[in-house]
Motif scaffolding. Structure first.
Motif, short mmCIF file in Angstrom:
data_model
loop_
_atom_site.label_atom_id
_atom_site.label_comp_id
_atom_site.label_asym_id
_atom_site.label_seq_id
_atom_site.Cartn_x
_atom_site.Cartn_y
_atom_site.Cartn_z
N MET A 236 59.75 -6.42 -25.57
CA MET A 236 60.61 -7.11 -24.74
C MET A 236 61.91 -6.22 -24.49
N VAL A 237 62.21 -6.48 -23.03
CA VAL A 237 63.35 -5.50 -22.65
C VAL A 237 64.25 -6.68 -22.34
N ASP A 238 65.46 -6.26 -22.57
CA ASP A 238 66.74 -7.24 -22.16
C ASP A 238 67.92 -6.53 -21.63
N ILE A 239 68.45 -6.91 -20.68
CA ILE A 239 69.86 -6.27 -20.11
C ILE A 239 70.98 -6.80 -21.21
N ASP A 240 71.77 -5.94 -21.50
CA ASP A 240 72.96 -6.10 -22.56
C ASP A 240 74.01 -6.61 -21.56
N HIS A 271 49.28 3.69 -15.04
CA HIS A 271 48.28 2.65 -14.35
C HIS A 271 47.67 1.52 -15.47
N HIS A 272 47.66 2.22 -16.73
CA HIS A 272 47.14 1.17 -17.70
C HIS A 272 48.20 0.26 -18.11
N ASP A 273 49.53 0.42 -18.07
CA ASP A 273 50.47 -0.22 -18.62
C ASP A 273 50.66 -1.54 -17.48
N PHE A 274 51.52 -2.40 -18.25
CA PHE A 274 51.79 -3.84 -17.31
C PHE A 274 53.32 -4.18 -17.64
N CYS A 275 54.01 -4.83 -16.61
CA CYS A 275 55.27 -5.10 -17.05
C CYS A 275 55.57 -6.35 -16.03
N ALA A 276 56.31 -7.30 -16.61
CA ALA A 276 56.50 -8.73 -15.95
C ALA A 276 57.86 -8.94 -16.32
N ARG A 277 58.59 -9.92 -15.29
CA ARG A 277 59.56 -10.42 -15.66
C ARG A 277 59.63 -11.80 -16.21
N GLY A 280 65.40 -14.73 -16.12
CA GLY A 280 66.58 -14.19 -16.53
C GLY A 280 66.59 -12.97 -16.37
N ASP A 281 67.41 -12.11 -17.58
CA ASP A 281 67.19 -10.45 -17.58
C ASP A 281 66.22 -10.17 -18.62
N GLU A 282 65.23 -10.86 -18.90
CA GLU A 282 64.19 -10.45 -19.89
C GLU A 282 62.77 -10.15 -19.24
N PHE A 283 62.39 -8.87 -19.68
CA PHE A 283 61.35 -8.36 -19.03
C PHE A 283 60.10 -8.06 -20.44
N VAL A 284 59.03 -8.10 -20.06
CA VAL A 284 57.97 -7.88 -21.00
C VAL A 284 57.15 -6.65 -20.36
N ALA A 343 57.84 -9.55 -30.98
CA ALA A 343 58.69 -8.45 -29.99
C ALA A 343 60.11 -9.07 -29.98
N ASP A 344 60.22 -10.26 -29.79
CA ASP A 344 61.72 -11.14 -29.48
C ASP A 344 62.44 -10.89 -30.80
N GLU A 345 61.67 -10.86 -32.15
CA GLU A 345 62.43 -10.53 -33.26
C GLU A 345 62.85 -9.15 -33.24
N GLN A 346 62.03 -8.32 -32.70
CA GLN A 346 62.44 -6.91 -32.89
C GLN A 346 64.05 -6.76 -31.91
N LEU A 347 63.70 -7.39 -30.65
CA LEU A 347 64.47 -7.51 -29.74
C LEU A 347 66.00 -7.75 -30.35
N TYR A 348 65.82 -9.06 -31.13
CA TYR A 348 67.11 -9.72 -31.61
C TYR A 348 67.86 -8.46 -32.78
N LYS A 349 66.93 -7.94 -33.53
CA LYS A 349 67.62 -6.86 -34.46
C LYS A 349 68.10 -5.81 -33.78
N ALA A 350 67.56 -5.45 -32.40
CA ALA A 350 68.24 -4.24 -31.47
C ALA A 350 69.52 -4.77 -31.06
N LYS A 351 69.89 -6.11 -30.73
CA LYS A 351 70.90 -6.46 -30.23
C LYS A 351 72.02 -6.35 -31.35
N GLN A 352 71.45 -6.99 -32.57
CA GLN A 352 72.28 -7.03 -33.81
C GLN A 352 72.58 -5.82 -34.16
N ALA A 353 72.00 -4.86 -33.99
CA ALA A 353 72.17 -3.48 -34.44
C ALA A 353 73.18 -2.81 -33.44
N GLY A 354 73.77 -3.34 -32.47
CA GLY A 354 74.58 -2.96 -31.61
C GLY A 354 74.33 -2.60 -29.88
#
Ligand SMILES: Nc1nc2c(ncn2[C@@H]2O[C@H](COP(=O)(O)OP(=O)(O)OP(=O)(O)O)[C@@H](O)[C@H]2O)c(=O)[nH]1
Length: 364
Positions: A236-240, A271-277, A280-284, A343-354
């Motif tokens: 999960m990718v999110d803009i701070d 080309h094996h990978d995938f991304c989607a919006r 809002g500002d959240e991407f997978v 993945a969302d939980e890890q994103l939350y951790k990244a936000k919490q960690a600064g």
């Protein structure tokens, strides 16, 4: 991603060339069939034709279609692409001339052969459009009248006036049929266009052009179903601080930033990978055919490339803009919702960690 979509229209040039060659061979076979059908008539003298004349017609037929086949083989048909994209006009004109040759050799069959050829030309209206198909039919009619004139000149008891009135009903019927077919073709093209548009709207994000949540759902389902023993990574990718950008610089700047991040993510993926919006500002991002270290590097590269982009272009200089990423790995019995939740939980951790960092839960 293309696998999920499946082609609506075939645009592959090699496939088109193959199908053109096949059409030419099929058309040649059709003409040879006409000649072979005439053999018993020749044999029982129902048609006034010698064996030599028959062989002459056979040879010319093979020669004409062989030349057409060669022109496709060597790509000469590309030169007429602008006026004849399907390479139909030249073969159809050659066919008209061959038909007239047959009529010249065996005038007894002229009504049958002509009616058959007009029926074939009808389909041309579906492929070429009414105008071009009408010109082809007129070309055939002129060739036919010229052939009849030659026959009259040779002393065959034919009347040009009678032949003219023979042609008229055929042309009238042809015009009616061609109009209907052309309209059907227009409906079909419109249908394809609408289906493409609908698919675009249903599966892609209008702002960034990336896949949307629905498409991400399909991709994840397929990735989980493949079950080829290969792990894949869901991030999960999110803009701070995106809300501040909208508030301080306006929504248009926020939109531009979303487009920038979409492009940066696309550039960093294979080309094996995938991304989607997701919204809002959240991407997978889904990374395949890699390991934990590879996934870490790819995702950190996205983050660093985004930071570089921000500082190089001095975007929103007063705001703190960066990316936070949370990533998890697929494992046996993982479900879509479980992977997204982790993945969302890890994103939350990244936000919490600064913020501006990657938080991973990679157990392989
Ligand atoms: N410009 C623009 N903004 C959008 C769009 N969709 C959602 N938003 C805004 O995106 C913002 C998302 O904010 P959040 O992710 O909650 O807040 P944030 O400031 O990024 O907070 P953190 O993620 O905690 O750093 C909201 O203000 C939405 O109004 C869009 O298509 N364009």
């Amino acid at each position: 991603m293309e696998d999920l979509l499946g082609p609506l229209v075939n645009t592959d040039e090699a496939t088109k060339k193959k199908s053109r060659k096949r059409s030419i061979l099929i058309a040649c076979a059709g003409f040879l069939l006409i000649l072979f059908v005439s053999i018993p008539f020749v044999f029982y003298h129902a048609i006034n034709m010698t064996t030599n004349t028959w062989l002459f017609a056979f040879g010319i037929t093979i020669l004409v279609w062989f030349c057409l086949w060669l022109s496709v083989h060597f790509g000469l048909d590309q030169h007429t692409r602008s006026i004849d994209p399907h390479f139909l006009i030249l073969p159809a004109m050659c066919s008209s001339l061959l038909i007239c040759l047959y009529i010249y050799i065996a005038p007894e069959l002229r009504v049958l052969v002509l009616a058959g050829w007009f029926a074939v030309l009808l389909f041309g209206a579906g492929l070429l459009g009414f105008k071009q198909a009408f010109l082809l039919s007129s070309f055939t009619a002129c060739c036919y009248l010229a052939t009849v004139a030659l026959l009259i000149n040779k002393g065959r008891g034919l009347s040009l006036e009678y032949e003219f009135w023979l042609l008229m009903p055929q042309l009238t019927f042809w015009c009616y049929g061609a109009t209907v077919l052309e309209r059907l073709k227009r409906h079909r093209s419109e249908n394809i266009r609408l289906r493409l548009q609908l698919r675009e709207m249903a599966l892609f994000d209008a702002l960034t052009g990336l896949a949307n949540r629905r498409m991400a759902d399909l991709f994840l389902t397929e990735a989980l179903q493949q079950n080829d023993g290969q792990l894949f990574y869901v991030a999960m990718v999110d803009i701070d601080g995106f809300k501040d950008i909208n508030d301080d610089y306006g929504h248009a700047v926020g939109d531009d930033l979303l487009i920038d991040i979409a492009n940066i993510i696309k550039q960093q993926l294979s080309h094996h990978d995938f991304c989607a919006r997701l919204g809002g500002d959240e991407f997978v991002v889904i990374l395949k055919k890699t390991n934990a270290a590879g996934a870490n590097t790819a995702l950190n590269n996205i983050r660093k490339a985004f930071n570089r982009h921000i500082s190089q272009h001095n975007i929103c200089a007063q705001a703190q803009v960066s990316l936070s990423i949370g990533v998890t790995v697929s494992e046996a019995n993982a479900t879509k919702s479980l992977l997204l939740k982790r993945a969302d939980e890890q994103l939350y951790k990244a936000k919490q960690a600064g913020k501006n960092q990657l938080s991973a839960c990679l157990s392989d």
